[in-house]
Design a protein around this motif. Structure first.
Motif, mmCIF file in Angstrom:
data_model
loop_
_atom_site.group_PDB
_atom_site.id
_atom_site.type_symbol
_atom_site.label_atom_id
_atom_site.label_comp_id
_atom_site.label_asym_id
_atom_site.label_seq_id
_atom_site.Cartn_x
_atom_site.Cartn_y
_atom_site.Cartn_z
ATOM 1 N N VAL A 202 0.849 -1.178 0.000
ATOM 2 C CA VAL A 202 0.000 0.000 0.000
ATOM 3 C C VAL A 202 0.887 1.231 0.000
ATOM 4 N N GLN A 203 0.570 2.170 -0.876
ATOM 5 C CA GLN A 203 1.382 3.373 -0.996
ATOM 6 C C GLN A 203 1.267 4.252 0.233
ATOM 7 N N ARG A 204 2.406 4.736 0.708
ATOM 8 C CA ARG A 204 2.423 5.728 1.779
ATOM 9 C C ARG A 204 2.259 7.107 1.169
ATOM 10 N N HIS A 205 1.818 8.060 1.959
ATOM 11 C CA HIS A 205 1.594 9.409 1.449
ATOM 12 C C HIS A 205 2.853 10.236 1.567
ATOM 13 N N ASN A 206 3.296 10.788 0.441
ATOM 14 C CA ASN A 206 4.424 11.697 0.408
ATOM 15 C C ASN A 206 3.974 12.975 -0.277
ATOM 16 N N GLY A 207 4.864 13.956 -0.419
ATOM 17 C CA GLY A 207 4.527 15.158 -1.150
ATOM 18 C C GLY A 207 4.377 14.864 -2.621
ATOM 19 N N MET A 208 3.660 15.737 -3.349
ATOM 20 C CA MET A 208 3.417 15.494 -4.760
ATOM 21 C C MET A 208 4.715 15.468 -5.555
ATOM 22 N N PRO B 89 1.265 9.696 -4.945
ATOM 23 C CA PRO B 89 0.770 9.644 -3.570
ATOM 24 C C PRO B 89 -0.732 9.470 -3.454
ATOM 25 N N PHE B 90 -1.485 9.656 -4.555
ATOM 26 C CA PHE B 90 -2.936 9.465 -4.460
ATOM 27 C C PHE B 90 -3.365 8.116 -5.037
ATOM 28 N N LEU B 91 -2.405 7.195 -5.289
ATOM 29 C CA LEU B 91 -2.732 5.880 -5.838
ATOM 30 C C LEU B 91 -2.405 4.811 -4.812
ATOM 31 N N HIS B 92 -3.353 3.896 -4.584
ATOM 32 C CA HIS B 92 -3.210 2.880 -3.555
ATOM 33 C C HIS B 92 -3.620 1.529 -4.111
ATOM 34 N N ARG B 93 -3.140 0.462 -3.459
ATOM 35 C CA ARG B 93 -3.461 -0.888 -3.901
ATOM 36 C C ARG B 93 -4.087 -1.686 -2.774
ATOM 37 N N ASN B 94 -5.139 -2.394 -3.131
ATOM 38 C CA ASN B 94 -5.902 -3.162 -2.175
ATOM 39 C C ASN B 94 -5.110 -4.384 -1.709
ATOM 40 N N ARG B 95 -4.920 -4.538 -0.389
ATOM 41 C CA ARG B 95 -4.195 -5.702 0.086
ATOM 42 C C ARG B 95 -4.823 -6.293 1.346
ATOM 43 N N ASN B 96 -6.000 -5.791 1.772
ATOM 44 C CA ASN B 96 -6.601 -6.198 3.023
ATOM 45 C C ASN B 96 -7.903 -6.951 2.797
ATOM 46 N N VAL C 167 -8.124 14.142 -5.755
ATOM 47 C CA VAL C 167 -8.141 12.910 -6.539
ATOM 48 C C VAL C 167 -7.658 11.762 -5.654
ATOM 49 N N CYS C 168 -8.269 10.579 -5.787
ATOM 50 C CA CYS C 168 -7.771 9.381 -5.111
ATOM 51 C C CYS C 168 -7.970 8.179 -6.022
ATOM 52 N N VAL C 169 -6.942 7.348 -6.178
ATOM 53 C CA VAL C 169 -6.984 6.183 -7.068
ATOM 54 C C VAL C 169 -6.671 4.928 -6.268
ATOM 55 N N VAL C 170 -7.460 3.880 -6.474
ATOM 56 C CA VAL C 170 -7.246 2.593 -5.813
ATOM 57 C C VAL C 170 -7.202 1.501 -6.876
ATOM 58 N N ASP C 171 -6.143 0.692 -6.859
ATOM 59 C CA ASP C 171 -6.027 -0.439 -7.786
ATOM 60 C C ASP C 171 -6.475 -1.734 -7.129
ATOM 61 N N LYS C 172 -6.795 -2.742 -7.969
ATOM 62 C CA LYS C 172 -7.222 -4.063 -7.501
ATOM 63 C C LYS C 172 -8.403 -3.935 -6.537
ATOM 64 N N PHE C 173 -9.406 -3.208 -6.980
ATOM 65 C CA PHE C 173 -10.512 -2.828 -6.102
ATOM 66 C C PHE C 173 -11.414 -4.003 -5.750
ATOM 67 N N LEU C 174 -11.787 -4.805 -6.732
ATOM 68 C CA LEU C 174 -12.624 -5.979 -6.485
ATOM 69 C C LEU C 174 -11.828 -7.275 -6.500
ATOM 70 N N LEU D 9 -7.086 1.398 -16.229
ATOM 71 C CA LEU D 9 -6.664 0.010 -16.063
ATOM 72 C C LEU D 9 -7.744 -0.838 -15.396
ATOM 73 N N PHE D 10 -7.765 -2.093 -15.739
ATOM 74 C CA PHE D 10 -8.743 -3.044 -15.203
ATOM 75 C C PHE D 10 -8.722 -3.060 -13.672
ATOM 76 N N ASP D 11 -9.905 -3.020 -13.072
ATOM 77 C CA ASP D 11 -10.100 -3.122 -11.616
ATOM 78 C C ASP D 11 -9.514 -1.940 -10.862
ATOM 79 N N ARG D 12 -9.419 -0.793 -11.508
ATOM 80 C CA ARG D 12 -8.982 0.454 -10.868
ATOM 81 C C ARG D 12 -10.204 1.328 -10.637
ATOM 82 N N ILE D 13 -10.258 1.990 -9.469
ATOM 83 C CA ILE D 13 -11.321 2.960 -9.199
ATOM 84 C C ILE D 13 -10.703 4.307 -8.869
ATOM 85 N N LEU D 14 -11.394 5.336 -9.292
ATOM 86 C CA LEU D 14 -10.937 6.709 -9.142
ATOM 87 C C LEU D 14 -12.030 7.528 -8.477
#
Length: 376
Positions: A109-115, A131-138, A160-167, A320-325
């Motif tokens: 999971v991505q940590r938040h840093n400056g842009m 920093p606004f892109l994250h990956r589902n691992r839980n 803006v917030c982006v999450v990969d591997k959402f489902l 990209l497939f299974d990405r939510i924004l």
């Protein structure tokens, strides 16, 4: 202890910088896709609506940035339909159905840093993520809470917030199959604009997608309904959390139906626009992508967002497939879908602020009554 960066890794990092901050890009040479974009851009300049659009400086990153238009999705559709109640179903069998596969749990999971400053490195792969892109691992419950935190923080900082591997792969494919079945059955129609005054040719110049509206309760749409419920759960929980930032300024208890959109390739696109230019109630846009093996260099279809306050920076979101924004729906986030040369699918939900929505519906009703009176 972190290992020194290799030359190859530095090259990869430069690519990510160019991907999300195109002003820094300096690649040479013109690809076949870029040539097609240039031809399309010339057509846009010739066909632009008189008075309804204004030119903006082309982004030097790739030579294709459309003129802005404040035409969003059809206002008649948004205001003429009743708001859907949120349905955040997380209990019973849906939790087990949505548990992630081992393959989905491997990415950090991505940590938040400056842009601009990626100095707080966890490992090499994490540094590559903006920093606004994250990956589902839980698991699901932990995932919902974690994504709520990301949405709150990223929407405050970047809009803006982006999450990969959402489902997860299996459930994402189930959603995709339902969409493909509907598209094959010819159920999609051309997308509309706010004013609905554009001619057929102008409409295609502004937006080239085909759409269908769903509530997720239709026959053969069970998995789309599950997707909607998961997004509802995130928005509802984030809206009710303590210390929830800007999202706490809204009262979110309804949304639109899901708009399933297909860009059928051949350079189909949607010019730079704002989803909610006229305060119709929409405050958050959520877009889920369904495009497997998507190569944005070859297939195009990039979503480019111009967040307010970013100056010469933009957010380039590959579909990209299974990405939510998630992003703000109002004028803080003008955006465009760049020409797609391969069939491109997405599902969009818009969430309403209750007070703005009520005001918009009253205004819409008065305008309809006035129009009826003047027409009689």
């Amino acid at each position: 202890m972190l290992q020194p960066q290799t030359t190859a890794f530095k090259r990869k990092r430069r690519f990510i910088t160019a991907l999300y901050f195109p002003a820094a890009q300096g690649e040479k040479g013109v690809s076949s896709q870029q040539k097609r974009k240039e031809k399309l851009n010339q057509k846009l300049k010739k066909k632009s609506n008189n008075g309804s659009t204004r030119s903006v400086r082309n982004n030097k990153a790739d030579g294709w940035t459309s003129p802005i238009t404040y035409e969003g999705s059809s206002e008649d559709t948004i205001l003429g339909a009743r708001a859907e109640l949120l349905n955040p179903i997380l209990e019973s069998s849906r939790i087990s159905d949505l548990n992630l596969s081992n393959a989905d749990l491997g990415s950090p999971v991505q940590r938040h840093n400056g842009m601009k400053n990626f100095s707080e490195i966890q490992d090499q792969e994490e540094e590559l993520l903006p920093p606004f892109l994250h990956r589902n691992r839980n698991n699901l419950e932990e995932f919902i809470d974690k994504i709520c935190q990301y949405v709150i923080r990223d929407m405050d900082m970047y809009g803006v917030c982006v999450v990969d591997k959402f489902l997860g792969m299996e459930n994402g494919l189930k959603v995709l199959n339902e969409v493909l079945n509907m598209y094959s059955a010819g159920l999609f129609q051309d997308g509309q604009l706010v004013s609905n005054k554009a001619s057929a040719n102008d409409l295609k110049t502004i937006r080239g997608d085909q759409i269908i509206w769903l509530d997720g309760k239709e026959e053969q749409c069970e998995n789309i309904g599950t997707l909607i419920s998961r997004v509802d759960a995130i928005i509802m929980r984030a809206n009710k959390m303590h210390n929830n930032g800007k999202i706490g300024n809204y009262t979110i208890n309804g949304r639109t139906k899901a708009m399933v959109a297909c860009y059928p390739g051949h350079g189909s696109h949607y010019v730079k626009h704002v989803d909610n230019p006229n305060r119709d109630g929409r405050c958050i846009t959520a877009i889920y992508y369904l495009n497997r093996d998507w190569d944005v260099k070859e297939n195009g279809g990039l979503l480019r967002i111009f967040p307010e306050g970013w100056r010469d920076q933009v957010a380039n979101i590959e579909p990209l497939f299974d990405r939510i924004l998630f992003f703000w729906s109002d004028r803080r986030n003008p955006h465009e879908v760049q020409p797609a040369f391969k069939t491109r699918y997405a599902i969009t939900l818009w969430y309403f602020d209750a007070e703005e929505r009520n005001q918009a519906c009253r205004r819409y009703q008065r305008e309809r009554e006035l129009h009826t009176k003047n027409s009689s």
